[in-house]
Design a protein around this motif. Structure first.
Motif, PDB file in Angstrom:
ATOM      1  N   THR A 138       0.844  -1.189   0.000  1.00 42.85           N
ATOM      2  CA  THR A 138       0.000   0.000   0.000  1.00 42.85           C
ATOM      3  C   THR A 138       0.885   1.246   0.000  1.00 42.85           C
ATOM      4  O   THR A 138       2.079   1.180   0.282  1.00 42.85           O
ATOM      5  N   ALA A 139       0.271   2.392  -0.270  1.00 43.23           N
ATOM      6  CA  ALA A 139       1.012   3.650  -0.240  1.00 43.23           C
ATOM      7  C   ALA A 139       1.552   3.937   1.159  1.00 43.23           C
ATOM      8  O   ALA A 139       2.674   4.440   1.312  1.00 43.23           O
ATOM      9  N   THR A 140       0.761   3.602   2.184  1.00 45.47           N
ATOM     10  CA  THR A 140       1.216   3.825   3.561  1.00 45.47           C
ATOM     11  C   THR A 140       2.469   3.025   3.860  1.00 45.47           C
ATOM     12  O   THR A 140       3.430   3.537   4.452  1.00 45.47           O
ATOM     13  N   ASN A 141       2.488   1.769   3.433  1.00 42.58           N
ATOM     14  CA  ASN A 141       3.660   0.930   3.680  1.00 42.58           C
ATOM     15  C   ASN A 141       4.883   1.423   2.910  1.00 42.58           C
ATOM     16  O   ASN A 141       6.010   1.408   3.425  1.00 42.58           O
ATOM     17  N   ILE A 142       4.671   1.853   1.669  1.00 41.04           N
ATOM     18  CA  ILE A 142       5.791   2.387   0.882  1.00 41.04           C
ATOM     19  C   ILE A 142       6.372   3.611   1.585  1.00 41.04           C
ATOM     20  O   ILE A 142       7.592   3.759   1.713  1.00 41.04           O
ATOM     21  N   PHE A 143       5.481   4.482   2.064  1.00 42.97           N
ATOM     22  CA  PHE A 143       5.943   5.692   2.750  1.00 42.97           C
ATOM     23  C   PHE A 143       6.725   5.338   4.009  1.00 42.97           C
ATOM     24  O   PHE A 143       7.823   5.870   4.244  1.00 42.97           O
ATOM     25  N   ILE A 176       8.880  23.197  14.839  1.00 39.84           N
ATOM     26  CA  ILE A 176       9.243  21.892  14.282  1.00 39.84           C
ATOM     27  C   ILE A 176       8.730  21.778  12.853  1.00 39.84           C
ATOM     28  O   ILE A 176       7.621  22.218  12.535  1.00 39.84           O
ATOM     29  N   ASP A 177       9.521  21.190  11.980  1.00 41.20           N
ATOM     30  CA  ASP A 177       9.156  20.981  10.578  1.00 41.20           C
ATOM     31  C   ASP A 177       8.168  19.812  10.503  1.00 41.20           C
ATOM     32  O   ASP A 177       8.564  18.656  10.362  1.00 41.20           O
ATOM     33  N   ALA A 178       6.884  20.123  10.624  1.00 40.91           N
ATOM     34  CA  ALA A 178       5.843  19.089  10.747  1.00 40.91           C
ATOM     35  C   ALA A 178       5.004  18.995   9.484  1.00 40.91           C
ATOM     36  O   ALA A 178       4.726  20.002   8.832  1.00 40.91           O
ATOM     37  N   TYR A 179       4.577  17.773   9.177  1.00 37.93           N
ATOM     38  CA  TYR A 179       3.757  17.500   7.990  1.00 37.93           C
ATOM     39  C   TYR A 179       2.559  16.653   8.405  1.00 37.93           C
ATOM     40  O   TYR A 179       2.685  15.740   9.230  1.00 37.93           O
ATOM     41  N   LEU A 180       1.409  16.938   7.802  1.00 34.72           N
ATOM     42  CA  LEU A 180       0.181  16.196   8.073  1.00 34.72           C
ATOM     43  C   LEU A 180      -0.225  15.427   6.825  1.00 34.72           C
ATOM     44  O   LEU A 180      -0.305  15.990   5.733  1.00 34.72           O
ATOM     45  N   PHE A 191       4.951  14.414  -0.165  1.00 37.30           N
ATOM     46  CA  PHE A 191       5.958  15.241   0.518  1.00 37.30           C
ATOM     47  C   PHE A 191       7.146  14.428   1.019  1.00 37.30           C
ATOM     48  O   PHE A 191       7.995  14.941   1.749  1.00 37.30           O
ATOM     49  N   LEU A 192       7.243  13.173   0.628  1.00 39.05           N
ATOM     50  CA  LEU A 192       8.337  12.311   1.092  1.00 39.05           C
ATOM     51  C   LEU A 192       9.703  12.932   0.801  1.00 39.05           C
ATOM     52  O   LEU A 192      10.599  12.925   1.655  1.00 39.05           O
ATOM     53  N   ASP A 193       9.883  13.466  -0.384  1.00 43.23           N
ATOM     54  CA  ASP A 193      11.186  14.002  -0.772  1.00 43.23           C
ATOM     55  C   ASP A 193      11.552  15.286  -0.031  1.00 43.23           C
ATOM     56  O   ASP A 193      12.711  15.712  -0.059  1.00 43.23           O
TER      57      ASP A 193
END
Length: 496
Positions: A138-143, A176-180, A191-193
Motif C-alpha cells: 500500500t502507499a502507507t507501507n511504501i511511505f 518543528i518541521d511538521a507534515y500532516l 511530501f516524502l522528498d
C-alpha cells in the motif's frame, strides 16, 4: 546473509540505476531498513511494472510517485470510468499509464501491486498475486519504508482528523518541521522528498490503512474506538483488531497513547505490551493527560503541569477535549513547550464538516457535521449543544447499530424535530422509542432538507446536520453533502 546480498544489490544499482535516482548521498534505504529484509531493496530497485488498484486520492499519489521512478503503470478501478479520470488520462497518456475499468483481473506480469484503502487485502486478485510471488503493498507501507524522520500515527473511530491537525499545529507552533498526511491532507508520498531527519510526520490512519500496515510508526495514538466500517470489516472484532495493528507494528522504541475511557481503546493499550500513556476526561492518570477543574493537565509520572484552560479550545463538544488531551500527550513526547501548545489550542478553529458553524440566521445557528457518519459521532455532536435542536439524520448504510443513538435521542430534552433522510432513516426511527419528537420526511434534495429544517425553527435553536450515516444514496461523498448544506443555508441568509 540477507544483509550481505542486499548490500551487493544496493551497491550495484546505486550508480547504475536511475530508476530511483539513487546516489551515494541519498541511498534508497538506511542500514536498519536493509536489515529488515533484503527483498525490499531488491524489489524497489528492480520494479518496472506497477499495478495500482483504486484511483482515488491515494491512488493518484501512487501513480505520480512511480512515474518519477520511470515505472510503467497500469491503473485498475472497479468504480470509475474514463470520464472520471479524463484530466489524468490526458496528462499521463504520453507517460505510458494505462487505465483498466471494471472488475479486477488476474494481476500477472507485474513487479509490484499497490492497492488503495477500501479494497480488502484478501480479494482474489491480490491473493493470486501473492501466490505468484508478486509483492503486494500500500502507499502507507511504501511511505513508512522510506520515511527518514519520526512519525506519529493517529487512529480511532472519531476525532482522527481533529487530533492529527492539532498535533501538527502544536509541533509547528514550536518551530518543528511538521507534515500532516494519511487519511487527511496531502498524501504522504507527495511530501516524502521534502522530509529530513529533523521533520515529524503526523499520519491520520483509518482502519483500512492500519489493517494492512507492515511497518510501524514511532508513536501510536489510539482515540475513542467503538465500531465503524462494518460494510468493509467482517465484524467489530476485525475493526478493533485493525486498530490494534498500529500498536503491533510500532517501532521497538515507540510509544503508545490511549484514551482509556473507552473499553476497546483500553484493551488495545493493554495489549500493546508497553507502559502506555493514558488520556481520560473522567479520572486522573499517572502518565498522560486529563481534565480537572476546567484545566488540561499533563502528568509525566513525576510531576503534574497545568497546560491551559479547556476554554482555550474554541471548538464545541467535550469529545474535542479528548482530542486535545491526546494531542498534548503526543507533542509532550517530542518536547513541545506548553506555550506552543497553548498557542495552537487557542488558534485552532476546527476542520470543515466537523461541527462547523455555517451561519447564524435570525438567532438560529446552523452547524455542518456531515463528516459524522456513525451513530457514535452523532451522539457526541448532540451532546455538544444544550440548546433546542433540529437534527438532520440518515443516509446510506454502513451496517451500523443505531440502538444507542435512538436511546440518546429519546432521552434528550432538547431535540425538537428530526429531518429524516436517506435509506437508513427507517432503521434509525425504529430505534427511537420517544414518539413525541416531530419527524419530517420526504425531502428529495438538500434544498428541501434545509427548507424543512428552517420552517420548524425558533430563535435560539440549533440546526445540526449530523447524519450518522454515509452519504452515497443522495450525494457523492460527505464533503458534497456538507457543501450542499452550506450552500442552501447561506441562500436562506440572502433571502432574509
Amino acid at each position: 546473509m540477507h544483509t550481505f546480498y542486499a548490500s551487493i544489490i544496493l551497491k550495484k544499482f546505486r550508480f547504475e540505476c536511475n530508476f530511483f535516482s539513487i546516489h551515494p548521498s541519498n541511498p534508497l534505504f538506511t542500514p536498519s531498513e536493509i536489515q529488515t529484509g533484503a527483498r525490499w531493496v531488491y524489489h524497489y530497485i528492480m520494479t518496472k511494472k506497477v499495478a495500482v488498484l483504486g484511483f482515488g486520492v491515494e491512488g493518484k499519489s501512487v501513480v505520480d510517485y512511480f512515474l518519477k521512478k520511470k515505472a510503467t503503470i497500469t491503473v485498475f478501478d472497479e468504480k470509475k470510468t474514463l470520464e472520471n479520470v479524463e484530466p489524468y488520462f490526458a496528462k499521463h497518456a504520453s507517460q505510458g499509464v494505462t487505465y483498466v475499468f471494471g472488475s479486477f483481473p488476474e494481476l500477472t506480469g507485474f513487479d509490484l501491486v499497490v492497492f488503495s484503502p477500501g479494497i480488502r487485502p484478501d480479494i482474489l486478485p491480490l491473493t493470486l498475486a501473492r501466490k505468484s510471488h508478486i509483492p503486494v503493498t500500500t502507499a502507507t507501507n511504501i511511505f513508512l519504508e522510506r520515511v527518514p524522520c519520526k512519525t506519529i500515527g493517529v487512529t480511532g473511530t472519531k476525532g482522527k482528523g481533529t487530533t492529527a491537525s492539532l498535533i501538527t499545529e502544536m509541533l509547528k507552533a514550536d518551530g518543528i518541521d511538521a507534515y500532516l498526511g494519511g487519511n487527511i491532507g496531502t498524501p504522504p508520498l507527495e511530501f516524502l522528498d521534502k522530509l529530513t531527519e529533523k521533520s515529524v510526520v503526523v499520519l491520520e490512519l483509518s482502519s483500512f490503512q492500519t489493517f494492512t500496515m507492515e511497518k510501524g510508526v514511532d508513536m501510536a495514538v489510539i482515540l475513542m474506538t467503538t465500531s465503524e466500517h462494518l460494510d468493509y470489516h467482517k465484524d467489530t472484532d476485525e475493526y478493533v483488531d485493525a486498530k490494534l495493528n498500529l500498536v503491533r507494528k510500532l517501532k521497538t522504541s515507540g510509544s503508545v497513547c490511549v484514551n482509556i475511557d473507552y473499553p476497546n481503546s483500553l484493551a488495545i493499550g493493554e495489549k500493546s505490551g508497553k507502559r502506555y500513556f493514558q488520556v481520560s476526561l473522567h479520572r486522573a492518570v499517572d502518565r498522560g493527560a486529563y481534565v480537572k477543574d476546567g484545566m488540561f493537565l499533563w502528568a509525566d509520572g513525576k510531576k503534574i503541569e497545568e497546560i491551559s484552560s479547556v476554554t482555550s479550545l474554541h471548538i464545541p463538544g467535550k469529545h474535542n477535549w479528548e482530542n486535545a488531551l491526546s494531542a498534548i500527550v503526543a507533542v509532550k513526547k517530542y518536547g513541545v513547550s506548553n506555550s506552543a501548545i497553548q498557542k495552537a489550542l487557542s488558534s485552532f478553529t476546527g476542520l470543515p464538516h466537523r461541527i462547523e458553524l455555517v451561519a447564524d440566521i435570525e438567532g438560529v445557528r446552523f452547524y455542518d457535521d456531515s463528516f459524522s457518519t456513525t451513530p457514535e459521532t452523532t451522539i457526541a455532536a448532540i451532546r455538544s449543544f444544550q440548546e433546542p435542536k433540529i437534527l438532520i439524520l440518515g443516509g446510506s448504510s454502513k451496517n451500523s447499530d443505531f440502538t444507542d443513538l435512538g436511546e440518546e435521542i429519546s432521552k434528550s430534552e432538547s431535540i425538537r424535530a428530526i429531518i429524516g433522510i436517506g435509506i437508513e432513516w427507517d432503521r434509525i426511527k425504529s430505534q427511537i422509542p420517544n414518539p413525541n419528537i416531530q419527524c419530517i420526511v420526504g425531502c428529495q434534495n438538500m434544498q428541501e432538507i434545509v427548507a424543512a429544517a428552517w420552517n420548524v425553527t425558533e430563535p435560539g435553536d440549533v440546526v445540526l446536520l449530523s447524519p450518522a450515516c454515509a452519504s452515497f444514496d443522495m450525494f457523492n461523498n460527505y464533503k458534497e453533502r456538507g457543501e450542499q448544506f452550506k450552500k442552501w443555508v447561506l441562500a436562506l441568509s440572502v433571502q432574509r
